[in-house]
Design a protein around this motif. Structure first.
Motif, PDB file in Angstrom:
ATOM      1  N   ASN A  88      53.520 -34.658  21.554  1.00 46.50           N
ATOM      2  CA  ASN A  88      52.814 -33.619  22.288  1.00 46.50           C
ATOM      3  C   ASN A  88      52.453 -32.500  21.323  1.00 46.50           C
ATOM      4  N   ALA A  89      51.343 -31.859  21.571  1.00 43.61           N
ATOM      5  CA  ALA A  89      50.955 -30.638  20.834  1.00 43.61           C
ATOM      6  C   ALA A  89      49.938 -29.948  21.721  1.00 43.61           C
ATOM      7  N   GLY A  90      49.559 -28.758  21.350  1.00 41.41           N
ATOM      8  CA  GLY A  90      48.564 -28.066  22.162  1.00 41.41           C
ATOM      9  C   GLY A  90      47.275 -28.876  22.221  1.00 41.41           C
ATOM     10  N   GLY A  91      46.568 -28.747  23.324  1.00 42.30           N
ATOM     11  CA  GLY A  91      45.292 -29.441  23.453  1.00 42.30           C
ATOM     12  C   GLY A  91      44.204 -28.682  22.703  1.00 42.30           C
ATOM     13  N   PRO A  92      43.128 -29.359  22.319  1.00 42.49           N
ATOM     14  CA  PRO A  92      42.015 -28.696  21.645  1.00 42.49           C
ATOM     15  C   PRO A  92      41.319 -27.702  22.577  1.00 42.49           C
ATOM     16  N   PRO A  93      40.637 -26.712  22.017  1.00 41.03           N
ATOM     17  CA  PRO A  93      39.960 -25.731  22.863  1.00 41.03           C
ATOM     18  C   PRO A  93      38.787 -26.338  23.619  1.00 41.03           C
ATOM     19  N   PRO A  94      38.492 -25.798  24.802  1.00 40.63           N
ATOM     20  CA  PRO A  94      37.287 -26.233  25.510  1.00 40.63           C
ATOM     21  C   PRO A  94      36.054 -25.629  24.855  1.00 40.63           C
ATOM     22  N   GLY A  95      34.893 -26.112  25.226  1.00 43.73           N
ATOM     23  CA  GLY A  95      33.661 -25.515  24.703  1.00 43.73           C
ATOM     24  C   GLY A  95      32.493 -26.475  24.799  1.00 43.73           C
ATOM     25  N   ASP A  96      31.332 -25.970  24.376  1.00 42.38           N
ATOM     26  CA  ASP A  96      30.098 -26.759  24.345  1.00 42.38           C
ATOM     27  C   ASP A  96      30.085 -27.572  23.052  1.00 42.38           C
ATOM     28  N   PHE A  97      29.883 -28.880  23.159  1.00 36.55           N
ATOM     29  CA  PHE A  97      29.979 -29.746  21.975  1.00 36.55           C
ATOM     30  C   PHE A  97      28.998 -29.325  20.882  1.00 36.55           C
ATOM     31  N   ARG A  98      27.907 -28.653  21.274  1.00 30.06           N
ATOM     32  CA  ARG A  98      26.922 -28.230  20.273  1.00 30.06           C
ATOM     33  C   ARG A  98      27.503 -27.213  19.307  1.00 30.06           C
ATOM     34  N   LYS A  99      28.565 -26.552  19.760  1.00 27.26           N
ATOM     35  CA  LYS A  99      29.161 -25.513  18.909  1.00 27.26           C
ATOM     36  C   LYS A  99      30.378 -26.026  18.133  1.00 27.26           C
ATOM     37  N   PHE A 100      30.813 -27.244  18.398  1.00 24.57           N
ATOM     38  CA  PHE A 100      31.969 -27.767  17.663  1.00 24.57           C
ATOM     39  C   PHE A 100      31.547 -28.112  16.243  1.00 24.57           C
ATOM     40  N   THR A 101      32.336 -27.659  15.286  1.00 20.41           N
ATOM     41  CA  THR A 101      32.048 -27.977  13.883  1.00 20.41           C
ATOM     42  C   THR A 101      32.865 -29.202  13.474  1.00 20.41           C
ATOM     43  N   ARG A 102      32.583 -29.695  12.295  1.00 17.62           N
ATOM     44  CA  ARG A 102      33.366 -30.810  11.765  1.00 17.62           C
ATOM     45  C   ARG A 102      34.852 -30.409  11.682  1.00 17.62           C
ATOM     46  N   ASP A 103      35.108 -29.173  11.257  1.00 16.44           N
ATOM     47  CA  ASP A 103      36.507 -28.714  11.163  1.00 16.44           C
ATOM     48  C   ASP A 103      37.182 -28.712  12.535  1.00 16.44           C
ATOM     49  N   ASP A 104      36.455 -28.331  13.584  1.00 18.88           N
ATOM     50  CA  ASP A 104      37.022 -28.380  14.942  1.00 18.88           C
ATOM     51  C   ASP A 104      37.441 -29.811  15.278  1.00 18.88           C
ATOM     52  N   TRP A 105      36.560 -30.752  14.939  1.00 18.70           N
ATOM     53  CA  TRP A 105      36.865 -32.160  15.233  1.00 18.70           C
ATOM     54  C   TRP A 105      38.075 -32.650  14.440  1.00 18.70           C
ATOM     55  N   ILE A 106      38.126 -32.282  13.167  1.00 22.86           N
ATOM     56  CA  ILE A 106      39.254 -32.726  12.331  1.00 22.86           C
ATOM     57  C   ILE A 106      40.564 -32.158  12.885  1.00 22.86           C
ATOM     58  N   ARG A 107      40.537 -30.885  13.298  1.00 24.43           N
ATOM     59  CA  ARG A 107      41.758 -30.274  13.865  1.00 24.43           C
ATOM     60  C   ARG A 107      42.194 -31.014  15.132  1.00 24.43           C
ATOM     61  N   ALA A 108      41.231 -31.323  15.994  1.00 25.53           N
ATOM     62  CA  ALA A 108      41.561 -32.016  17.251  1.00 25.53           C
ATOM     63  C   ALA A 108      42.110 -33.419  16.969  1.00 25.53           C
ATOM     64  N   ILE A 109      41.462 -34.108  16.055  1.00 20.00           N
ATOM     65  CA  ILE A 109      41.906 -35.480  15.737  1.00 20.00           C
ATOM     66  C   ILE A 109      43.284 -35.442  15.079  1.00 20.00           C
ATOM     67  N   ASP A 110      43.495 -34.453  14.207  1.00 17.92           N
ATOM     68  CA  ASP A 110      44.807 -34.290  13.568  1.00 17.92           C
ATOM     69  C   ASP A 110      45.901 -34.079  14.608  1.00 17.92           C
ATOM     70  N   ALA A 111      45.655 -33.157  15.531  1.00 19.54           N
ATOM     71  CA  ALA A 111      46.703 -32.777  16.488  1.00 19.54           C
ATOM     72  C   ALA A 111      46.932 -33.842  17.548  1.00 19.54           C
ATOM     73  N   ASN A 112      45.857 -34.423  18.062  1.00 17.23           N
ATOM     74  CA  ASN A 112      45.981 -35.244  19.267  1.00 17.23           C
ATOM     75  C   ASN A 112      45.819 -36.737  19.028  1.00 17.23           C
ATOM     76  N   MET A 113      45.593 -37.117  17.779  1.00 18.00           N
ATOM     77  CA  MET A 113      45.528 -38.545  17.470  1.00 18.00           C
ATOM     78  C   MET A 113      46.387 -38.882  16.248  1.00 18.00           C
ATOM     79  N   LEU A 114      46.112 -38.217  15.107  1.00 19.11           N
ATOM     80  CA  LEU A 114      46.791 -38.639  13.877  1.00 19.11           C
ATOM     81  C   LEU A 114      48.258 -38.210  13.834  1.00 19.11           C
ATOM     82  N   THR A 115      48.585 -37.046  14.396  1.00 19.25           N
ATOM     83  CA  THR A 115      49.998 -36.621  14.392  1.00 19.25           C
ATOM     84  C   THR A 115      50.867 -37.608  15.174  1.00 19.25           C
TER      85      THR A 115
END
Ligand code: NAD
Length: 259
Positions: A88-115
């Motif tokens: 378990n870890a905190g969930g990624p922030p909500p938002g409009d996908f148009r504003k998500f950067t590559r770094d946002d995606w890497i953080r989400a994948i790190d926390a909620n998939m790779l960890t």
């Protein structure tokens, strides 16, 4: 029912509050020794004292960021052996996908998939050798019914779900099961933040936004972390050795599908 896991060791990540806390509390209630983790030391220490005081179980608190390699090493080192792993870890922030950067995606994948995958990698072979292991990943109902503003969560958690679907069929013959628990709408701090954002974007009050969320739940109420933890404890029980690779919704009936 005696779940047959007293004396085992569990590592429960993201457990100073909310759903992770509910899981740690329920496991400790079954006599499991728990290592709990979160980033901030003080609330984590308080959570450990509360769980230990209420259950008499050994509760070790490790304050670290579980999404980092150093944090994972610290949490694992504090657990004499990991019989039960709750990812378990905190969930990624909500938002409009148009504003998500590559770094946002890497953080989400790190926390909620790779960890979770890294922690499974570190613990699953010793579980197999001991012929007992239970892994529960806290994911989200968004895996089955995506929520538009939670694109980062929908994407990253689906990756974990796909990975688990394969591995869980390999480990079950050794009494090592891997399952996912999918929360719907639970009354935690995380929900507070999501509802605040929904209120803001719809131009309505917090109470109105919350009422709208609750109105989508046939049970007519928010879930509570205690009942979530009890479901987790069942999946970690000796009795659940024939249950693997499943995605369990705990959502008060909110998911509208038959399957
Ligand atoms: P919460 O914010 O109440 O608690 C999260 C816990 O994780 C806290 O103890 C926090 O300190 C810890 N944490 C966060 N990031 C961490 C990190 N990097 N390293 C270590 N610890 C960390 O959240 P919650 O409602 O209990 O949600 C748990 C998970 O379930 C989240 O991933 C969330 O997105 C997901 N979820 C929650 C709901 C809900 O309704 N509450 C619904 C669907 C999915």
């Amino acid at each position: 029912m005696d779940f047959g896991i007293a004396g085992k060791w569990a590592l429960v990540c993201g457990a100073s509050k909310g759903l992770g806390y509910g899981c740690a509390r329920a496991l400790a209630g079954e006599g499991v020794n728990v290592v709990i983790n979160a980033r901030s030391a003080q609330p984590l220490r308080e959570a450990a004292a509360r769980i230990g005081g209420e259950t008499g179980a050994t509760v070790v608190a490790v304050a670290c960021d579980i999404t980092t390699e150093a944090g994972r090493a610290e949490a694992l080192a504090a657990c004499p052996q990991v019989d039960i792993l709750v990812n378990n870890a905190g969930g990624p922030p909500p938002g409009d996908f148009r504003k998500f950067t590559r770094d946002d995606w890497i953080r989400a994948i790190d926390a909620n998939m790779l960890t979770p995958i890294e922690l499974i990698k570190a613990t699953v072979d010793p579980m197999i050798a001991r012929k007992f292991g239970r892994v529960v990943n806290i994911t989200s109902s968004a895996v089955k019914a995506p929520i538009d503003i939670l694109g980062l969560s929908n994407g990253a958690r689906s990756g974990l779900t796909g990975f688990v679907a394969g591995l869980s069929r390999k480990t079950v013959a050794h009494n090592v099961t891997i399952n996912n628990l999918l929360p719907g709408v639970f009354g935690t701090d995380r929900l507070q933040k999501t509802v605040e954002m929904q209120a803001q974007s719809a131009g309505i009050s917090f109470d109105e936004a919350l009422a709208r969320r609750v109105a989508t739940v046939p049970a007519g109420r928010l879930g509570n972390p205690e009942e979530f933890g009890q479901a987790c404890a069942y999946l970690c029980s000796a009795q659940a050795s024939y249950v693997t690779g499943q995605n369990f919704l705990i959502d008060g009936g909110a998911y509208p599908g038959t399957y």
